[in-house]
Write a protein that holds these residues in place. Structure first.
Motif, PDB file in Angstrom:
ATOM      1  N   ASP C 303       0.842  -1.200   0.000  1.00  0.00           N
ATOM      2  CA  ASP C 303       0.000   0.000   0.000  1.00  0.00           C
ATOM      3  C   ASP C 303       0.880   1.255   0.000  1.00  0.00           C
ATOM      4  O   ASP C 303       0.575   2.247  -0.676  1.00  0.00           O
ATOM      5  N   ILE C 332      -1.056  -1.657  -8.266  1.00  0.00           N
ATOM      6  CA  ILE C 332      -2.347  -2.015  -7.667  1.00  0.00           C
ATOM      7  C   ILE C 332      -2.628  -3.500  -7.886  1.00  0.00           C
ATOM      8  O   ILE C 332      -3.019  -4.231  -6.965  1.00  0.00           O
ATOM      9  N   ILE C 333      -2.434  -3.956  -9.115  1.00  0.00           N
ATOM     10  CA  ILE C 333      -2.692  -5.365  -9.425  1.00  0.00           C
ATOM     11  C   ILE C 333      -1.818  -6.250  -8.542  1.00  0.00           C
ATOM     12  O   ILE C 333      -2.280  -7.249  -7.975  1.00  0.00           O
ATOM     13  N   THR C 335      -0.432  -5.592  -5.588  1.00  0.00           N
ATOM     14  CA  THR C 335      -0.860  -5.518  -4.192  1.00  0.00           C
ATOM     15  C   THR C 335      -2.155  -6.269  -3.950  1.00  0.00           C
ATOM     16  O   THR C 335      -2.274  -7.058  -3.005  1.00  0.00           O
ATOM     17  N   GLU C 336      -3.112  -6.018  -4.806  1.00  0.00           N
ATOM     18  CA  GLU C 336      -4.433  -6.596  -4.556  1.00  0.00           C
ATOM     19  C   GLU C 336      -4.484  -8.080  -4.905  1.00  0.00           C
ATOM     20  O   GLU C 336      -5.359  -8.801  -4.411  1.00  0.00           O
ATOM     21  N   THR C 337      -3.570  -8.528  -5.724  1.00  0.00           N
ATOM     22  CA  THR C 337      -3.475  -9.979  -5.949  1.00  0.00           C
ATOM     23  C   THR C 337      -2.971 -10.655  -4.683  1.00  0.00           C
ATOM     24  O   THR C 337      -3.517 -11.678  -4.246  1.00  0.00           O
ATOM     25  N   ARG C 339      -3.238  -9.505  -1.668  1.00  0.00           N
ATOM     26  CA  ARG C 339      -4.284  -9.375  -0.652  1.00  0.00           C
ATOM     27  C   ARG C 339      -5.427 -10.364  -0.905  1.00  0.00           C
ATOM     28  O   ARG C 339      -5.871 -11.057   0.013  1.00  0.00           O
ATOM     29  N   ALA C 340      -5.881 -10.428  -2.143  1.00  0.00           N
ATOM     30  CA  ALA C 340      -7.009 -11.324  -2.455  1.00  0.00           C
ATOM     31  C   ALA C 340      -6.616 -12.778  -2.234  1.00  0.00           C
ATOM     32  O   ALA C 340      -7.393 -13.569  -1.697  1.00  0.00           O
ATOM     33  N   LEU C 341      -5.408 -13.145  -2.622  1.00  0.00           N
ATOM     34  CA  LEU C 341      -4.977 -14.531  -2.424  1.00  0.00           C
ATOM     35  C   LEU C 341      -4.841 -14.846  -0.945  1.00  0.00           C
ATOM     36  O   LEU C 341      -5.164 -15.953  -0.506  1.00  0.00           O
ATOM     37  N   ARG C 343      -6.542 -13.526   1.483  1.00  0.00           N
ATOM     38  CA  ARG C 343      -7.910 -13.688   1.988  1.00  0.00           C
ATOM     39  C   ARG C 343      -8.494 -15.029   1.533  1.00  0.00           C
ATOM     40  O   ARG C 343      -9.149 -15.730   2.308  1.00  0.00           O
ATOM     41  N   ALA C 344      -8.237 -15.373   0.299  1.00  0.00           N
ATOM     42  CA  ALA C 344      -8.748 -16.647  -0.220  1.00  0.00           C
ATOM     43  C   ALA C 344      -8.173 -17.823   0.558  1.00  0.00           C
ATOM     44  O   ALA C 344      -8.855 -18.819   0.802  1.00  0.00           O
ATOM     45  N   THR C 362      -3.108 -22.139  -1.898  1.00  0.00           N
ATOM     46  CA  THR C 362      -3.297 -20.694  -2.077  1.00  0.00           C
ATOM     47  C   THR C 362      -2.272 -19.893  -1.279  1.00  0.00           C
ATOM     48  O   THR C 362      -1.749 -18.881  -1.752  1.00  0.00           O
ATOM     49  N   ILE C 365       1.013 -20.095  -3.144  1.00  0.00           N
ATOM     50  CA  ILE C 365       0.937 -19.315  -4.381  1.00  0.00           C
ATOM     51  C   ILE C 365       1.007 -17.828  -4.060  1.00  0.00           C
ATOM     52  O   ILE C 365       1.677 -17.054  -4.748  1.00  0.00           O
TER      53      ILE C 365
END
Lengths: 481, 481, 481, 481
Positions: C303, C332-333, C335-337, C339-341, C343-344, C362, C365
């Motif tokens: 961030d 952004i991509i 960072t948010e990848t 973060r999303a991974l 969380r997943a 996950t 990865i």
């Protein structure tokens, strides 16, 4: 003797060779619609040598006889010679719409290789291979012959040596030695151009150990020699419509499974026969010449990538978008890196026994760079072109009264550009990148002239790591090991 | 006249120049521990010219006077000259442990540029810049002067032209024109080596429009000229311990904010003064020479990457692991691609007014390739080295009785390698890649000699897209626009 | 009992522990300027638990006693619990300016691991490790202790097993077994936070064979236990100026070489002692929990990458340039990848013995993606920021009358932004990416919580290739093997 | 009413629709060999709903009527619903050998979109679109209809707005407004599945300005409505031989140029008609639902990549080579990143008006990641497979007595694997990656559901940069702007 015309070349293919294609024996290549197109593509080699515009590039005059011969046969003796050879390959490929001809390039790669290696074998084993090679080389040159090279064996299980395989014929090998020659058996995979050449040259595909010495065999014979059987692959050309396949309908290569069914090779055509410790040397030396050929013929296809991507961007009205410029710039960088590295490989050559050998490190780096990044270039071209690449109409829809006007009306792009020209640009890109032919090119990029791993192995093996480690030690103040 | 010794060079830096560093005025560079190290690094340029081993490479004899001069000053007239210049730069950088000297390379880049551009300006405007340039060039050569080049202006808001800025001094400009010269004001950012050279050469940083014509100014003056003020940056050298910083403690560059506080420039040292339409030409021509210098000095640092990564792999006992070989191979490919492209740029040069200009396309591709992939190379080196790179002990811990033996005992690697040598290899890698100095190199990679975007813009702008579009049209069968 | 205040925590560090730093024995962490800053950073953990805004996130009430405890100690029992744990880690790291605290996260990773594995060991060997573990777990929770985890051994030659090494102490091992406990010797490398915690937990670093069974040892002891010796690394924090190092002057971690010099471990603190077939299970199970911690604490630093790059782009006036947007979008991509991974990985957890274990595939990865692309993100941030990052002035130059105004005048950017704010944004980026601290982060990215190869090995090993091969066979119409 | 059988569905396609294919009007889809195969592929949707194994996944019972309906029509109301929808899409695609069915997925994406947007339009304009939408939605569900969505217009010059184009019909627009409905004209490009569905739903493709308000039109009509004309593309299916095209001979999609030749749309089927400020909202909302569908149907094809690459590696005897493992691991990481991100998009959904909308950021990142890396995955699969992929024999060669035995003998691989199975694995890979069908997939990857740029624009636009800039300011100590 001397240069042949393209007609003479094509006529020469009618020699009774054993060719199978799509499940049928093909008695006459030139009478077969698909194969004929391939032959006419390769015939460009002879046409360019006749063409006043290109004659000086593609031919030269023998100082002793005054006879004009194809320059391909003259071993390069300097960086300039290599640059000229590179230019011949790039020029003929460009004339072939991005598709290499490969009926003299690869054959002479092999001839130069034999010249270098035969000398070494003779020295160690007291053989007379160099004499045979030189005689054969002269014959090819003086008769203006075309040649294919069969190197990669069928291979079977890749983790096993030839003699460990389930059956002994996965690699071509000697099954009988006679006073006047040898008899060979086995199959070579994906030999390019075999159906379109006069001669096939055979080389081992890898280093061998003593147990595999019968697999250490190299020779050259006419394609119509009894026992030589070609099963031609239908892959890589998509069809015969100029609309759908503007390039591949006229320009394409053909590979064969090349079977040697107990073929007799007379002694004067045998260039290695059991000297197992030279199998790897032959294989590697050839590959180095051939990878230089590879990086010489790649740029014209990439020029078409740049050109067709730029063209469709203009036709679609998006050529000023920053992301389009970014992508076109990437394509330029990709193309010109390959081109510059291939030129550098020539300019940094070294002379061995009078033959200019392209720089190994640069050649392999160039080939690896090309191959490793090809699919990304395809992505960028397709990204610029848009989905219509694979959702457009059939040629027949243009001939149908109820659909023609709709297509004309709705598939237009930028004002001033005809709808049909826009479709042609789309079809060019699809033919090159998103078709059976495009798939063929993807494989050609990564597997022809050795895989990505093959180049990496060469690069690591040949590199002077000690030099760099010494610099590091000095910089670090290390005096120990 | 003639070559100076390194002592003479260093003595020459005691000329009263105005230097600020870490909040203090530095009256004598050579008396300052940190700056002195930088000066001794750049003095290598003079030492190498005296060194019998390198003398032939770094110097040449003037045909008319028989006097020996630094070869840097001789304009390259052929590919061979450019290759030799490249070799000088690579060699001196290697001797500088991967750090370029840059006290003649960049200055002569500017001199060659002035030679080419002054002729054009004179032709259009009837000025006599070429004469002035040649006189200055001769003076630099005959007095064996060192030179910095100040090009990049302070710039303020990057989206505005010079004359649109909040205050007019963000770009260096002419504030007064006198019969005997001009007076300039403004600041140049990150000028390399200014504190270590005799002369500073000033060039515009971009193309200008007529409104900005006072910003179209180029000149050269001694660094100790009244009104020239240098604020030296503390960045990029990590400290003075040989243990912690084996390279940067002895080899590093220093950048300055270079302020021109109403500095008078006599006419003979003015090379552009208001001819706004040549500001861009000057900027671009210089950058092309300078990017060739860039790609010439990059490989030695990359050699250290390969060497130190291989060394630590051996010391850790993992050099045969396949992933290590893969990564070292990547480093080799990276390094040798830069090297081959930089050589190709020389070999494919073109002659303009007797000066061999490196190929623009290849030079820019080489620089972009280097810069774009540098951080990945850093990653691979660090990946091979391991975390101890940033968790190791302090030098003082080796001097302490209660910790010395523990370090010796527990930080060992492969049998036969001393623990201290292993630490030295680690510290070399950290110094080069994971420190203030390493960060400096990362920025140097992407921003020195123009950013990634600058190279891409040049590549796109200079490329002959029409040639490729014509090939595509021919292949597609398009006859229209 | 119950929650400690940050003062109590800091006071607890004055326990006579044996710490060496920069060649000196440090008798009191809190009296040492550099180490004190690190301790105050980790003390945030306790401060946040006291903060009304965060109390509900970081603490919970024990249902039986009504006592409030740190939520870190409660084993996650659902995806929601893991998401909340993830949120605790991300939040505290964000409050720590992108630097993880790691004084409870990693320790509880180990506690959860022991809970899962001790049960298995007890089952096979009839030991009572689970009881010991639960008692220890309760003690840590009720006394609100901070913990470090020492896993990676010194290792010596990486190609050899522990017992094959030049000397037997490269890996921590049991040297004596007594009725009341064991005695251990050896060293663990780069243990994070050891100087700032109450307890150090020790785990084996790899799978072992029976010959190495003395190396199969796990335990936990107070850091001030006799024989425990910490040699703290000076790496990774650049200095104490807020100007030069806005983050690292206040927030940083400290690693130690953690030496066990015949340390006695009482039985109740021993969690593995010779059961060699569980060494790998312990190591891998811990690593999986810990990699989830890793991917939870990475996003706040990223961030800051996005934020500081965007900020400097605005300050420089280039935030609307298409290439800047492209690069910010890449950040952004990235960072948010991550973060999303991460969380997943929580949302796709599986319950084992009542503990929610993040999805292994996950998690690995996510960690690999983060690590593999970190250096490219650094490149993009530096590319956006510009070269001033490493050519700017020293803090002292702002305090000097003769340079202050020049800096103010010439280093300005966009109108309305103060020059000092622009410098602060530059310094933030340099501190994070182009400094000793930045280098530390590069290594942390690729080596902390296991190297790139470690993640790839896990991914390949754990993947159900047969499922995919069966799908391929079905699609290909293959019925054979 | 209620579920239809696959036979009923196929029978329903015989409704007199106007379809042109390869230059001929096709009176009956089911009587056409190529198109019939496509219809049988899509009929899987109905077959799965009848299949006891899948019935619970694909259907549900209406609480009020007790009637069983396709679950596709039920708006997702929670993360679990979205995960189940994702599972339906992934499952049916897997049953379709990696090819999505897309006869309900995309249609319901549009229906959910209308539900959300119609409410907003009604609120602002007092229209009754929501009522119409709900009635149409119910009808589709109760009659178990199949639907295509036509969004992308023909577009003409991409740099111009609809009303600026050379002719006004490049974008579908209203040409007449009648009391009982509207008349539309224009063409939509590459509509998937139109020839295989009952209904076609039309949406605007982009945000519009007031001048373009006649282009702000959305509606739904039966495919056989007078004036609807479909020109089907021949691209993307390679041929009908199971040997050559194991997947595409049975599973493929068909796109049409969908022409609206003054088609009357009755009011109850009109969902937007001139409310220009909602064109962009509709387009974007649809795209978000549809990109979630996209990332749900991509993994099965990638599973085939992993599976076929692993299979051919085993068949060739190279599955243990480290570079093969590296590449297979890359394929796993690629596949499971897409899968994990698509699941995360569901799990992080937000509820809007009772409908669970997948997380926009994660959905776009997932789609972009998939598309941006697809060609590299293709490269890795082809690299593992080898050149035989495009040099193998024709099916007919296996039927010919003189070649059959040679193929059997020479094209074998690992012992115990039949030659034909090895060829089938090769052909599967070629069909998927190196053929007309493979090219189609490459384009589908980057252009279906919006191009790479479209995703990047969404990601940048939707991201909360201010949050990150505030964090950076805080970390840097900046209090100004």
């Amino acid at each position: 003797m001397g240069l042949r015309t393209s007609e003479e070349y094509l006529e020469g293919l009618r020699d009774g060779r054993t060719v199978y294609f799509r499940g049928e024996r093909v008695p006459d290549i030139m009478a077969h619609s698909e194969l004929r197109a391939g032959a006419e593509h390769t015939a460009l080699d002879y046409a360019l040598a006749e063409d006043p515009q290109y004659q000086d590039l593609f031919t030269t005059t023998m100082p002793d006889t005054g006879e004009r011969v194809s320059r391909y046969f003259i071993p390069p003796a300097s960086a300039e010679d290599l640059l000229r050879r590179r230019e011949m390959i790039e020029t003929s490929t460009r004339e072939g719409s991005g598709i290499v001809l490969l009926i003299k390039e690869i054959g002479t790669d092999a001839l130069f290789t034999f010249n270098l290696v035969a000398r070494q074998v003779d020295e160690k084993y007291g053989t007379n291979y160099l004499e045979r090679v030189q005689k054969y080389h002269t014959e090819c040159r003086d008769r203006d012959l075309s040649m294919a090279v069969a190197q990669t064996d069928a291979k079977g299980d890749r983790s096993l040596l030839p003699s460990q395989q389930t059956h002994p014929d996965y690699y071509v090998h000697i099954v009988e030695r006679r006073p006047d020659g040898i008899v060979v058996r086995g199959a070579k995979a994906h030999t390019t151009g075999t159906v379109f050449v006069d001669e096939v040259i055979v080389l081992p595909t890898r280093a061998l150990s003593e147990e595999d010495k019968d697999y250490a065999v190299a020779f050259a014979i006419p394609v119509n020699t009894p026992g030589v059987k070609l099963i031609a692959s239908p892959r890589g050309f998509s069809g015969d419509s100029m609309y759908h396949h503007p390039v591949s309908s006229e320009h394409h290569l053909v590979e064969t499974l090349t079977i040697f069914d107990d073929v007799f090779i007379p002694n004067e055509r045998v260039f290695l026969a059991g000297e197992w410790d030279f199998a790897g040397v032959l294989a590697n030396t050839f590959v180095e010449f051939h990878r230089f050929t590879a990086v010489s013929y790649k740029p014209p296809l990439l020029d078409l990538f740049i050109g067709s991507a730029s063209l469709i961007a203009v036709y679609n009205g998006i050529e000023k978008a920053s992301h389009i410029r970014e992508k076109v710039t990437r394509l330029i960088i990709y193309t010109e890196t390959v081109r510059a590295l291939s030129r550098a490989a020539a300019m940094d050559c070294k002379l061995i026994d009078g033959i200019a050998v392209p720089d190994t490190m640069t050649t392999n780096i160039a080939k690896h760079y090309f191959a490793n990044n090809y699919h990304e270039a395809v992505r960028d071209v397709q990204d610029i072109a848009g989905a219509l690449l694979v959702t457009g109409p059939s040629e027949a829809d243009w001939d149908h009264a109820e659909t023609r006007d709709d297509l004309e009306r709705y598939l237009g792009g930028r004002k001033g550009v005809s709808t049909m020209d826009r479709m042609k640009a789309m079809n060019l890109i699809r033919d090159l990148t998103a078709s059976d032919f495009g798939g063929y090119h993807e494989l050609l990029a990564i597997h022809a002239e050795g895989s990505l791993e093959a180049q990496k192995i060469t690069i690591f093996r040949e590199y002077d790591l000690l030099r760099c480690m010494d610099l590091a030690k000095k910089a670090a103040g290390i005096e120990g090991l």
